[in-house]
Design a protein around this motif. Sequence first.
Motif, PDB file in Angstrom:
ATOM      1  N   ALA A 152      24.063  34.731  40.542  1.00  0.00           N
ATOM      2  CA  ALA A 152      24.120  36.022  41.234  1.00  0.00           C
ATOM      3  C   ALA A 152      24.143  35.801  42.742  1.00  0.00           C
ATOM      4  O   ALA A 152      24.847  36.500  43.484  1.00  0.00           O
ATOM      5  CB  ALA A 152      22.929  36.889  40.835  1.00  0.00           C
ATOM      6  N   ALA A 153      23.379  34.824  43.222  1.00  0.00           N
ATOM      7  CA  ALA A 153      23.376  34.496  44.642  1.00  0.00           C
ATOM      8  C   ALA A 153      24.735  33.965  45.087  1.00  0.00           C
ATOM      9  O   ALA A 153      25.184  34.251  46.211  1.00  0.00           O
ATOM     10  CB  ALA A 153      22.284  33.475  44.941  1.00  0.00           C
ATOM     11  N   VAL A 154      25.410  33.221  44.231  1.00  0.00           N
ATOM     12  CA  VAL A 154      26.739  32.709  44.561  1.00  0.00           C
ATOM     13  C   VAL A 154      27.730  33.869  44.740  1.00  0.00           C
ATOM     14  O   VAL A 154      28.584  33.841  45.632  1.00  0.00           O
ATOM     15  CB  VAL A 154      27.232  31.731  43.473  1.00  0.00           C
ATOM     16  CG1 VAL A 154      28.726  31.437  43.628  1.00  0.00           C
ATOM     17  CG2 VAL A 154      26.438  30.437  43.533  1.00  0.00           C
ATOM     18  N   VAL A 155      27.603  34.889  43.913  1.00  0.00           N
ATOM     19  CA  VAL A 155      28.475  36.065  44.054  1.00  0.00           C
ATOM     20  C   VAL A 155      28.287  36.690  45.429  1.00  0.00           C
ATOM     21  O   VAL A 155      29.257  37.019  46.128  1.00  0.00           O
ATOM     22  CB  VAL A 155      28.179  37.097  42.941  1.00  0.00           C
ATOM     23  CG1 VAL A 155      28.922  38.402  43.209  1.00  0.00           C
ATOM     24  CG2 VAL A 155      28.577  36.536  41.576  1.00  0.00           C
ATOM     25  N   HIS A 156      27.029  36.869  45.853  1.00  0.00           N
ATOM     26  CA  HIS A 156      26.794  37.477  47.157  1.00  0.00           C
ATOM     27  C   HIS A 156      27.207  36.543  48.295  1.00  0.00           C
ATOM     28  O   HIS A 156      27.764  36.999  49.309  1.00  0.00           O
ATOM     29  CB  HIS A 156      25.327  37.869  47.319  1.00  0.00           C
ATOM     30  CG  HIS A 156      25.083  38.648  48.575  1.00  0.00           C
ATOM     31  ND1 HIS A 156      25.425  39.975  48.706  1.00  0.00           N
ATOM     32  CD2 HIS A 156      24.568  38.280  49.778  1.00  0.00           C
ATOM     33  CE1 HIS A 156      25.118  40.393  49.913  1.00  0.00           C
ATOM     34  NE2 HIS A 156      24.603  39.372  50.595  1.00  0.00           N
ATOM     35  N   LEU A 157      26.958  35.248  48.139  1.00  0.00           N
ATOM     36  CA  LEU A 157      27.387  34.294  49.147  1.00  0.00           C
ATOM     37  C   LEU A 157      28.903  34.361  49.342  1.00  0.00           C
ATOM     38  O   LEU A 157      29.405  34.263  50.472  1.00  0.00           O
ATOM     39  CB  LEU A 157      26.965  32.878  48.739  1.00  0.00           C
ATOM     40  CG  LEU A 157      27.406  31.729  49.646  1.00  0.00           C
ATOM     41  CD1 LEU A 157      26.941  31.935  51.072  1.00  0.00           C
ATOM     42  CD2 LEU A 157      26.899  30.397  49.093  1.00  0.00           C
ATOM     43  N   THR A 158      29.631  34.545  48.270  1.00  0.00           N
ATOM     44  CA  THR A 158      31.086  34.692  48.360  1.00  0.00           C
ATOM     45  C   THR A 158      31.458  35.886  49.219  1.00  0.00           C
ATOM     46  O   THR A 158      32.379  35.806  50.057  1.00  0.00           O
ATOM     47  CB  THR A 158      31.689  34.852  46.946  1.00  0.00           C
ATOM     48  OG1 THR A 158      31.347  33.721  46.144  1.00  0.00           O
ATOM     49  CG2 THR A 158      33.204  34.984  47.011  1.00  0.00           C
ATOM     50  N   GLN A 159      30.772  37.001  49.044  1.00  0.00           N
ATOM     51  CA  GLN A 159      31.051  38.181  49.851  1.00  0.00           C
ATOM     52  C   GLN A 159      30.720  37.936  51.318  1.00  0.00           C
ATOM     53  O   GLN A 159      31.440  38.382  52.217  1.00  0.00           O
ATOM     54  CB  GLN A 159      30.263  39.374  49.305  1.00  0.00           C
ATOM     55  CG  GLN A 159      30.705  39.799  47.914  1.00  0.00           C
ATOM     56  CD  GLN A 159      29.835  40.887  47.323  1.00  0.00           C
ATOM     57  OE1 GLN A 159      28.675  41.057  47.705  1.00  0.00           O
ATOM     58  NE2 GLN A 159      30.385  41.635  46.386  1.00  0.00           N
ATOM     59  N   GLN A 160      29.633  37.221  51.569  1.00  0.00           N
ATOM     60  CA  GLN A 160      29.289  36.858  52.950  1.00  0.00           C
ATOM     61  C   GLN A 160      30.393  35.995  53.571  1.00  0.00           C
ATOM     62  O   GLN A 160      30.778  36.202  54.731  1.00  0.00           O
ATOM     63  CB  GLN A 160      27.964  36.103  52.977  1.00  0.00           C
ATOM     64  CG  GLN A 160      26.751  36.904  52.577  1.00  0.00           C
ATOM     65  CD  GLN A 160      26.341  37.924  53.628  1.00  0.00           C
ATOM     66  OE1 GLN A 160      25.736  38.941  53.333  1.00  0.00           O
ATOM     67  NE2 GLN A 160      26.666  37.666  54.873  1.00  0.00           N
ATOM     68  N   GLN A 161      30.895  35.061  52.814  1.00  0.00           N
ATOM     69  CA  GLN A 161      31.960  34.189  53.315  1.00  0.00           C
ATOM     70  C   GLN A 161      33.219  34.992  53.619  1.00  0.00           C
ATOM     71  O   GLN A 161      33.857  34.796  54.664  1.00  0.00           O
ATOM     72  CB  GLN A 161      32.262  33.100  52.287  1.00  0.00           C
ATOM     73  CG  GLN A 161      31.145  32.088  52.109  1.00  0.00           C
ATOM     74  CD  GLN A 161      31.381  31.153  50.944  1.00  0.00           C
ATOM     75  OE1 GLN A 161      32.159  31.456  50.030  1.00  0.00           O
ATOM     76  NE2 GLN A 161      30.716  30.014  50.945  1.00  0.00           N
ATOM     77  N   ALA A 162      33.574  35.899  52.725  1.00  0.00           N
ATOM     78  CA  ALA A 162      34.770  36.710  52.928  1.00  0.00           C
ATOM     79  C   ALA A 162      34.638  37.569  54.181  1.00  0.00           C
ATOM     80  O   ALA A 162      35.581  37.691  54.980  1.00  0.00           O
ATOM     81  CB  ALA A 162      35.027  37.581  51.701  1.00  0.00           C
ATOM     82  N   ALA A 172      37.835  34.026  50.530  1.00  0.00           N
ATOM     83  CA  ALA A 172      36.766  33.523  49.670  1.00  0.00           C
ATOM     84  C   ALA A 172      36.632  34.443  48.463  1.00  0.00           C
ATOM     85  O   ALA A 172      36.442  35.657  48.614  1.00  0.00           O
ATOM     86  CB  ALA A 172      35.444  33.462  50.424  1.00  0.00           C
ATOM     87  N   ASN A 173      36.749  33.875  47.297  1.00  0.00           N
ATOM     88  CA  ASN A 173      36.631  34.638  46.057  1.00  0.00           C
ATOM     89  C   ASN A 173      35.771  33.885  45.057  1.00  0.00           C
ATOM     90  O   ASN A 173      35.428  32.715  45.259  1.00  0.00           O
ATOM     91  CB  ASN A 173      38.022  34.908  45.465  1.00  0.00           C
ATOM     92  CG  ASN A 173      38.827  35.882  46.303  1.00  0.00           C
ATOM     93  OD1 ASN A 173      38.530  37.070  46.364  1.00  0.00           O
ATOM     94  ND2 ASN A 173      39.859  35.369  46.974  1.00  0.00           N
ATOM     95  N   CYS A 174      35.438  34.568  43.984  1.00  0.00           N
ATOM     96  CA  CYS A 174      34.513  34.021  43.000  1.00  0.00           C
ATOM     97  C   CYS A 174      35.074  34.246  41.598  1.00  0.00           C
ATOM     98  O   CYS A 174      35.655  35.303  41.315  1.00  0.00           O
ATOM     99  CB  CYS A 174      33.167  34.733  43.153  1.00  0.00           C
ATOM    100  SG  CYS A 174      31.823  34.051  42.168  1.00  0.00           S
ATOM    101  N   VAL A 175      34.901  33.266  40.737  1.00  0.00           N
ATOM    102  CA  VAL A 175      35.258  33.398  39.327  1.00  0.00           C
ATOM    103  C   VAL A 175      33.968  33.313  38.514  1.00  0.00           C
ATOM    104  O   VAL A 175      33.162  32.405  38.707  1.00  0.00           O
ATOM    105  CB  VAL A 175      36.240  32.305  38.882  1.00  0.00           C
ATOM    106  CG1 VAL A 175      36.504  32.414  37.378  1.00  0.00           C
ATOM    107  CG2 VAL A 175      37.544  32.415  39.656  1.00  0.00           C
ATOM    108  N   ALA A 176      33.775  34.274  37.630  1.00  0.00           N
ATOM    109  CA  ALA A 176      32.583  34.311  36.783  1.00  0.00           C
ATOM    110  C   ALA A 176      33.012  34.114  35.330  1.00  0.00           C
ATOM    111  O   ALA A 176      33.363  35.076  34.642  1.00  0.00           O
ATOM    112  CB  ALA A 176      31.847  35.635  36.952  1.00  0.00           C
ATOM    113  N   PRO A 177      32.991  32.878  34.850  1.00  0.00           N
ATOM    114  CA  PRO A 177      33.393  32.635  33.463  1.00  0.00           C
ATOM    115  C   PRO A 177      32.395  33.227  32.476  1.00  0.00           C
ATOM    116  O   PRO A 177      31.188  33.253  32.717  1.00  0.00           O
ATOM    117  CB  PRO A 177      33.414  31.110  33.353  1.00  0.00           C
ATOM    118  CG  PRO A 177      33.472  30.611  34.765  1.00  0.00           C
ATOM    119  CD  PRO A 177      32.709  31.629  35.561  1.00  0.00           C
ATOM    120  N   GLY A 178      32.924  33.699  31.366  1.00  0.00           N
ATOM    121  CA  GLY A 178      32.091  34.053  30.230  1.00  0.00           C
ATOM    122  C   GLY A 178      31.924  32.820  29.358  1.00  0.00           C
ATOM    123  O   GLY A 178      32.103  31.691  29.820  1.00  0.00           O
ATOM    124  N   PRO A 179      31.571  32.984  28.082  1.00  0.00           N
ATOM    125  CA  PRO A 179      31.428  31.830  27.194  1.00  0.00           C
ATOM    126  C   PRO A 179      32.736  31.035  27.100  1.00  0.00           C
ATOM    127  O   PRO A 179      33.799  31.598  26.844  1.00  0.00           O
ATOM    128  CB  PRO A 179      31.079  32.476  25.845  1.00  0.00           C
ATOM    129  CG  PRO A 179      30.467  33.792  26.216  1.00  0.00           C
ATOM    130  CD  PRO A 179      31.216  34.256  27.421  1.00  0.00           C
TER     131      PRO A 179
END
Length: 250
Positions: A152-162, A172-179
């Motif tokens: 969850a922190a990585v998601v917000h860090l991505t927004q800070q970077q962008a 700066a973008n983020c990928v959130a894999p499921g299973p």
Amino acid sequence: MTQKTVIVTGAARGIGLATTKQFLAEGRRVAMIDRDAEALMAEAAQLQDVLPVVCDVSRPDQVESMMAQVATAFGRIDALINNAGVADFGPIEETTFERWRSVMSTNLDGVFLCSQAAIPHLKRVQGAIVNIASISGLRASTLRVAYGTSKAAVVHLTQQQAAELGEYGIRANCVAPGPVRTKLAMAVHSPEIIAAYHDAIPLNRYGSEDEIASVIVFLCSGNASYVTGQTIASDGGFQSTGVGLPALRS
């Protein structure tokens, strides 16, 4: 040097290795980063246009040395894929501070350190950062207090970077894999868990490493030139179906 390059952390296996191969297929050179020297060198020996560098992304000194080595070898850095991560699952009351810090140091500190070290190079080419989070960072689940919180922190860090790096043309973008059907997942997931995932995921299956890699490669491409600050859940629709599975509570 004009050939585009990319750094992929956690490149010795799984999503990182699949991503490496897809970047190579489109003509990029790839710096393969991993702390597992034996696995890294074995995989890199089978590939061309790669630079394997043994590095623990949670160590500032090693990250600084790695980034300098890549910049010297390649002459430019066009993209950074922060994929290195560790998983530690267990109940909150059984998660020691040592376990908590072990997860945070790689999953969060590593993203921060690698990104910070890469920024001067990415500025020169208006490059891209893709951080790998997890569906566990978008929706709460049991047994994931350290892992889910780090993602969850990585998601917000991505927004800070962008927000901060956009003026330099860095996306700066983020990928959130499921299973994902990795060898590790199939080894540790019980038949009950596999069945539960099948029922809970709208596409009724695990994803593949290549399917996640394809999203990562897209986000580094010109086709995503106006996409930044976003988190893409590559999860077969899992995020849309609610939280928690009984099979994952013990």
